[in-house]
Design a protein around this motif. Structure first.
Motif, mmCIF file in Angstrom:
data_model
loop_
_atom_site.group_PDB
_atom_site.id
_atom_site.type_symbol
_atom_site.label_atom_id
_atom_site.label_comp_id
_atom_site.label_asym_id
_atom_site.label_seq_id
_atom_site.Cartn_x
_atom_site.Cartn_y
_atom_site.Cartn_z
ATOM 1 N N PRO A 4 0.797 -1.234 0.000
ATOM 2 C CA PRO A 4 0.000 0.000 0.000
ATOM 3 C C PRO A 4 0.824 1.275 0.000
ATOM 4 C CG PRO A 4 -0.073 -1.054 2.157
ATOM 5 C CD PRO A 4 0.563 -2.034 1.219
ATOM 6 N N SER A 5 2.129 1.181 0.275
ATOM 7 C CA SER A 5 2.961 2.385 0.246
ATOM 8 C C SER A 5 3.007 3.003 -1.152
ATOM 9 C CB SER A 5 4.389 2.068 0.711
ATOM 10 O OG SER A 5 5.053 1.225 -0.224
ATOM 11 N N ARG A 6 2.706 2.182 -2.183
ATOM 12 C CA ARG A 6 2.698 2.701 -3.556
ATOM 13 C C ARG A 6 1.683 3.820 -3.723
ATOM 14 N NH1 ARG A 6 5.928 -1.517 -2.470
ATOM 15 N NH2 ARG A 6 6.709 -2.628 -4.291
ATOM 16 N N ILE A 7 0.574 3.710 -2.988
ATOM 17 C CA ILE A 7 -0.485 4.699 -3.156
ATOM 18 C C ILE A 7 -0.095 6.040 -2.552
ATOM 19 C CG2 ILE A 7 -1.895 4.430 -1.046
ATOM 20 C CD1 ILE A 7 -4.289 4.047 -3.096
ATOM 21 N N VAL A 8 0.875 6.041 -1.643
ATOM 22 C CA VAL A 8 1.400 7.293 -1.101
ATOM 23 C C VAL A 8 2.523 7.823 -1.989
ATOM 24 C CG1 VAL A 8 2.608 8.344 0.849
ATOM 25 C CG2 VAL A 8 0.765 6.727 1.267
#
Length: 423
Positions: A89-93
């Motif tokens: 989910p860090s990709r979305i940041v």
């Protein structure tokens, strides 16, 4: 005479943006390189981010994407699991600096649309090579990667869904060229649309086909004022020809017949280990888990324990649980609901509803065909991803979360910038 410095930046950034759909399915992990280059570029211009007009729409995007990541972080801290769980989910940041970069230097529309069209064409060609040359059985499958190294990194479900989005975006672009009466561009983009959609069907990713009629209805409704009797007749003929062509393809009909048979057998209490049977059992397990932990979810480790419990009690198929104990739920909504509860599901819905709402609002007030086209492309991308997430946990895979988050911020930044320019 040299071009102004800012224009050079805009062109370079536009080319980087356009490279994403072009490379996305050109090879196994083609979706990785453009985001990295765009992030590096964004960090190079971060000192200019204070000059951006942080409108309500910009703040809503930053907030929704940030909160979605924070739900993962909070769940990880609460359950004390490995921080590797927040890697995906860090990709979305990480796309948020790219979003801000594209607000500073919005992509050139002609370059962006060319990237989608070329990407869709490449996707279709690659899929046909896999099926008719490599004989993989399903496009974007890596089963023969030892024989054909170029297949390494593909996943038929993920790739097939991405192909469908590229095809439908090309279809949306073709409508804009139809309005402009640019016949060769219209023809070229229509061919690209067919190849992208055809690639999805060759992949056998049936979950990507569910919302296809909804997308076509949305496009027809959004462009209803442009539809004359002649256009309607031509559209019906083109759609009819496309449907007939697809119905004659052995790989596609086999997948459809297999799905129908699996549903029938599952309803009879048989074949729970089939592709759809496994999904139904995992969905049941996710629902039972949610009933135990409705607010904050069970977390990944407790979810596994509960799956074994449901299997022991005979609520779900024990063999399915044994084989898929640590698997995701094959439904992004049930995945987030069971692991992070109502809080997690709300955050997930926000990253769909907020971008979709922005595209719809901006489309309504748009005063040019190009603006309407960009917002329709954005809406189509979000609508289709919602459909994909019904049968696949798209964001539990690197390709899915990168594709959605980057595609969304590219189209959002373009839409918001065009709205600001109009104002």
């Amino acid at each position: 005479m040299t071009l102004p410095r800012f224009l050079n930046r805009e062109i370079i950034i536009s080319l980087l943006v356009a490279s994403f759909p072009i490379l996305c399915l050109a090879y196994g992990k083609g979706y990785n390189l453009p985001p990295i280059l765009l992030l590096v570029a964004a960090l190079g211009f971060c000192w200019q981010f204070n000059t951006i007009n942080y409108t309500k729409q910009v703040k809503w995007v930053l907030g929704s994407f940030g909160i979605y990541f924070l739900t993962y972080l909070a769940s990880t801290l609460y359950y004390g699991v490995s921080f590797s769980e927040i890697d995906m989910p860090s990709r979305i940041v990480l796309v948020l600096p790219i979003f801000l970069l594209l607000l500073l230097y919005p992509p050139k529309i002609n370059i962006l649309t060319s990237g989608f069209i070329i990407g869709s064409i490449i996707t279709g060609i690659v899929a046909m090579i896999h099926i008719y040359d490599f004989k993989t059985g399903r496009a974007f499958s890596d089963v023969l990667k030892n024989i054909h190294p170029s297949l390494k990194g593909y996943m038929p479900i993920q790739s097939g869904n991405m192909a469908m989005t590229l095809g439908l975006i090309s279809l949306t672009i073709s409508i804009n060229y139809l309005i402009q009466k640019s016949w060769w561009r219209f023809t070229f983009s229509l061919i690209a649309a067919f190849l992208g959609i055809y690639a999805s069907f060759l992949s056998g990713a049936r979950g990507g086909w569910v919302f296809l009629p909804l997308a076509v209805v949305y496009l027809a409704f959004s462009n209803r004022r442009l539809i004359t009797k002649k256009i309607a007749l031509v559209s019906i003929l083109v759609l009819g020809t496309a449907v007939f062509s697809l119905s004659q393809n052995k790989e596609i009909t086999t997948r459809l017949n297999s799905a129908m048979n699996q549903v029938i057998q599952y309803q009879k209490g048989h074949d729970e280990n089939s592709s759809l049977g496994v999904r139904f059992e995992l969905w049941k397990s996710a629902i039972y888990t949610t009933e135990q932990h409705p607010i904050i979810g069970a977390g990944y480790q407790v979810r596994e324990v509960l799956r074994e419990k449901w299997a022991h009690e005979g609520l779900v198929n024990s063999q399915v649980i044994k084989n898929f104990l640590d698997s995701h739920s094959h439904n992004q909504f049930l995945e987030d609901l069971s692991v992070r509860g109502v809080i997690g599901l709300t955050a997930l819905l926000a990253i769909f509803i907020i971008p979709l709402g922005i595209f719809i609002v901006n489309h309504r007030i748009a005063n040019s065909p190009q603006q309407k086209m960009i917002n329709q492309c954005g809406a189509i991308s979000v609508i289709m991803m919602i459909g994909y997430c019904l049968s696949q946990a798209m964001f539990r895979h690197n390709s899915g979360i990168i594709f959605y988050s980057l595609m969304t911020v590219i189209l959002l930044a373009t839409s918001i910038s065009m709205r600001e320019k109009q104002s």
